[in-house]
Scaffold this active site. Structure first.
Site, PDB file in Angstrom:
ATOM      1  N   THR A 170       0.402  -1.531   0.201  1.00 34.71           N
ATOM      2  CA  THR A 170       0.014  -0.052  -0.099  1.00 34.71           C
ATOM      3  C   THR A 170       0.845   1.199  -0.098  1.00 34.71           C
ATOM      4  O   THR A 170       1.845   1.379   1.021  1.00 34.71           O
ATOM      5  CB  THR A 170      -1.226   0.151   0.813  1.00 34.71           C
ATOM      6  OG1 THR A 170      -1.678  -0.942   1.211  1.00 34.71           O
ATOM      7  CG2 THR A 170      -1.394   0.944   1.218  1.00 34.71           C
ATOM      8  N   GLY A 221     -24.727   1.265  28.696  1.00 34.72           N
ATOM      9  CA  GLY A 221     -23.964   2.861  28.527  1.00 34.72           C
ATOM     10  C   GLY A 221     -22.336   1.631  29.171  1.00 34.72           C
ATOM     11  O   GLY A 221     -20.925   2.546  29.424  1.00 34.72           O
ATOM     12  N   GLU A 276      -5.961  -5.757   4.147  1.00 38.49           N
ATOM     13  CA  GLU A 276      -5.400  -7.299   3.274  1.00 38.49           C
ATOM     14  C   GLU A 276      -6.699  -7.268   2.511  1.00 38.49           C
ATOM     15  O   GLU A 276      -7.391  -8.446   1.953  1.00 38.49           O
ATOM     16  CB  GLU A 276      -5.112  -8.093   4.036  1.00 38.49           C
ATOM     17  CG  GLU A 276      -4.048  -8.581   5.724  1.00 38.49           C
ATOM     18  CD  GLU A 276      -3.665  -9.292   5.914  1.00 38.49           C
ATOM     19  OE1 GLU A 276      -3.452 -10.368   4.832  1.00 38.49           O
ATOM     20  OE2 GLU A 276      -2.798  -9.291   6.622  1.00 38.49           O
TER      21      GLU A 276
END
Lengths: 248, 386
Positions: free
Chosen positions: B132, B346, B369
């Site tokens: 990348t 919460g 990937e």
């Protein structure tokens, strides 16, 4: 040093035990079994002795085919040899001790390690019986082991303190938590354990002397009780803790 | 145990053994430090070292090269177990095993393997893999990094981004084009070492999740790479990378299953403990249905993952199977963690409960990937090919 570690295959501590239809044995369906945790300490100690003094470690177990899984766990930790004394019968501590002792006589080890008890029936008898059958000394609940020139110094856990005792090889040592921190088996150890042979022999176990006739589960715990919500409840709470729960 | 049908859905004895080890390791060595590393984003060198000592950094590689010699069937069990507790460490383990080392094991020559794999498989050196770039993610063809021949060597220029183990790595496999006019067809793979002149580590990313997994930019400024560091032939890099990613996706699928299972386990526990309107959450059908959906999807995801791993182990073409596994498992894991936070209310939004972190960590699974969209491209391409 010739080291033998005797191990047992017991239900996993996280398993919910169900009593079987005969009401004197457990229902094994869906139960995971494991190397008894005190026996794991014994295996670790055996490996440490080998690393220090050389020699070899053999694990020995008496029981059915399922015990191979536990023997393989010890092999994965680094033990070289394993022997299964095959026996599918219901045994008491004496029966197992007799079977182990018969095999141990042929092996003549320098030291025999056990866990202080198996966490299934908690009899804490087999190690001591084996020592007696072999005519050698036995030290139980050991938290520290030092061997020097055949002299064996053990620290034992006793109520409120420790006791140091001395004996000589060969002997039986029964491991208590604190003796060591067992190593993790490595992935290589796990994979090579698959190919290490497990020697199988028929067990020369002893006849049943103590027979289990019934199993019962403990009573369900009673629900908690709220004695009060402000400080006026303190005297009553103290009284209950003292007289009923007997914890103070 | 296989029955008369010859099929088996049970774990094998070695799967059970590695599962027990990984579970124990995750609970004892990882669980106590999860929050600390998530907060600090520090790389957990101590935990990774311990994992390496057990063989986790070279799970499927041969013993003679320092690996543990497992099959993918055991590796997925290990990744799932560690992902249940800390997905970012599972990501370190999975990516280190499959990408850099995977590329070298699958395509490098024996000399290159002997030189690099023993240190990688034993975890003495961490591996990183660079495909990348800032301008090219799913579209690898848009790559700018270029390698130009200079005598026997290659001169690399460009940069890589979002590289896992980018700053902590020692060995790198980097994809670069040798001829921009040929595009993807000229992509070639090179082995780089930290410390090569002109090779620097740029920014370390500050991330939403997977925070103690190391992610950094790599910069190549006239890096001279010896000719013998080319993996395979010039122009094979892109095809190699796709194969390496197939392997990596098994790990991402297993990681997703682990995250989802971790979220489910926490939710089941919480639903039994938490009382509202005078009864346990677990007694409300609305909560039961959430748990039932999570459990069902996790099982489906696990079966797809096991099937892909089984095909890989048996040397079958598993590109389609693993894309399906990665797509389904990652999307199911995103849904599972989302519902897990909802079950917790919460308490799911605060760091004292494990689902808060799982909810953040999981999102990478549908991106890294190959995004979910890329998986669908791969799947559709296979369907339409014949």
């Amino acid at each position: 040093m010739k080291i033998v570690v005797c191990v047992n295959h017991v239900p996993d501590t996280e398993t919910k035990i169900k009593i079987g239809a005969d009401s004197k044995s457990i229902d094994k369906t869906g139960v995971n079994f494991m190397l008894s945790p005190y026996d794991e300490l014994a295996v670790e100690e055996g490996l440490r002795l080998k690393e220090k003094f050389g020699g070899d470690v053999t694990v020995l177990s008496l029981g059915g085919d399922a015990h191979k899984e536990t023997l393989r766990k010890a092999l994965a930790m680094g033990v070289e040899k394993a022997t299964l004394l095959k026996d599918e019968a219901v045994r008491d501590s004496f029966g197992i001790a007799k079977g182990l002792a018969e095999e141990l006589k042929t092996m003549s080890p320098d030291i025999i390690l056990f866990g202080k008890q198996s966490i299934d029936f908690d009899d804490a008898q087999v190690g001591t019986m084996v020592a007696e059958l072999l005519g050698i000394s036995s030290v139980s609940v050991v938290v520290k082991l030092t061997i020097d020139n055949g002299k064996v110094i053990c620290e034992r856990e006793i109520e409120g303190g420790h006791e140091t005792v001395e004996t000589s090889l060969p002997c039986v040592i029964q491991a208590q938590r604190g003796l060591n921190e067992p190593r993790y088996p490595s992935l290589k150890g796990i994979m090579s354990a698959k190919t290490k042979p497990i020697q199988e022999k028929p067990a020369a176990a002893g006849e049943l002397r103590v027979e289990s006739i019934a199993l019962r589960k403990p009573e369900a715990k009673a629900a908690g009780r709220i004695v009060g919500t402000d400080k006026s409840a303190v005297p009553e709470l103290v009284r209950l803790l003292h007289e009923e729960a007997k914890v103070i | 145990m296989a029955d008369a049908t010859g099929m088996s859905f049970n774990l094998t004895e070695s799967q059970k053994a590695v599962q027990e080890l990984a579970r124990k390791f995750a609970e004892e060595e990882m669980r106590p430090h999860v929050l600390k590393y998530d907060e600090s984003q520090e790389f957990p060198h101590d935990i990774v070292k311990k994992a390496a000592d057990l063989g986790f950094m070279g799970m499927t590689w041969p013993e003679e090269l320092g690996g543990a010699g497992l099959s993918e069937m055991e590796a997925i069990v290990i990744i799932e177990e560690i992902a249940k507790v800390d997905p970012s460490i599972a990501l370190t383990v999975a990516s280190h095993n499959s990408l850099c080392t995977g590329h070298i094991m699958k395509f490098a020559n024996d000399e290159q393997k002997k030189r690099y794999v023993p240190d990688l498989a034993s975890g003495r050196t961490l591996g990183a893999w660079g495909l990348t770039e800032p301008g090219s993610g799913s579209d690898s063809g848009g790559m700018k990094t270029i390698a130009v021949r200079d005598g026997k060597d290659w001169i690399l220029n460009g940069s890589k981004t979002f590289i896992t183990q980018g700053s902590v790595g020692g060995t790198y496999v980097i994809m670069a084009m040798t001829d921009r006019s040929k595009g993807k067809g000229s992509i070639s793979a090179f082995i780089l070492e930290k410390g090569m002149k002109g090779f620097t580590i740029g920014k370390k990313e500050n991330k939403l999740g997977m925070r103690c997994s190391d992610t950094a930019t790599l910069i190549f400024d006239n890096v001279r790479v010896p000719g013998e560091n080319l993996i395979g032939e010039v122009g094979q890099g892109f095809k190699q990378a796709l194969t390496v990613l197939d392997g990596g996706r098994i790990g991402i699928a297993a990681l997703s299953v682990g995250i989802a299972q971790g979220a489910l386990d926490a939710s089941v526990k919480y639903a039994k403990e938490r009382h509202q309107f005078g009864k346990a959450l677990a007694e409300f059908q609305g909560i039961q249905w959430k748990l039932a959906d999570m459990a069902t999807e996790i099982n489906a995801a696990r079966l797809l993952t096991q099937r892909a791993a089984w095909m890989a182990t048996n040397g079958m073409d598993y590109t389609l199977a693993v894309s399906q596994a990665k797509l389904f498992a990652s999307e199911a894991a995103v849904r599972a963690t989302n519902e897990a936070v909802q079950v917790h209310g919460g308490y799911g939004f605060i760091k004292e409960f494990p689902v808060e972190k799982l909810y953040r960590d999981v999102k990478l699974m549908t991106i890294g990937e190959g995004t979910s969209e890329v998986q669908k491209m791969v799947i559709a391409r296979q369907l339409l090919a014949s």
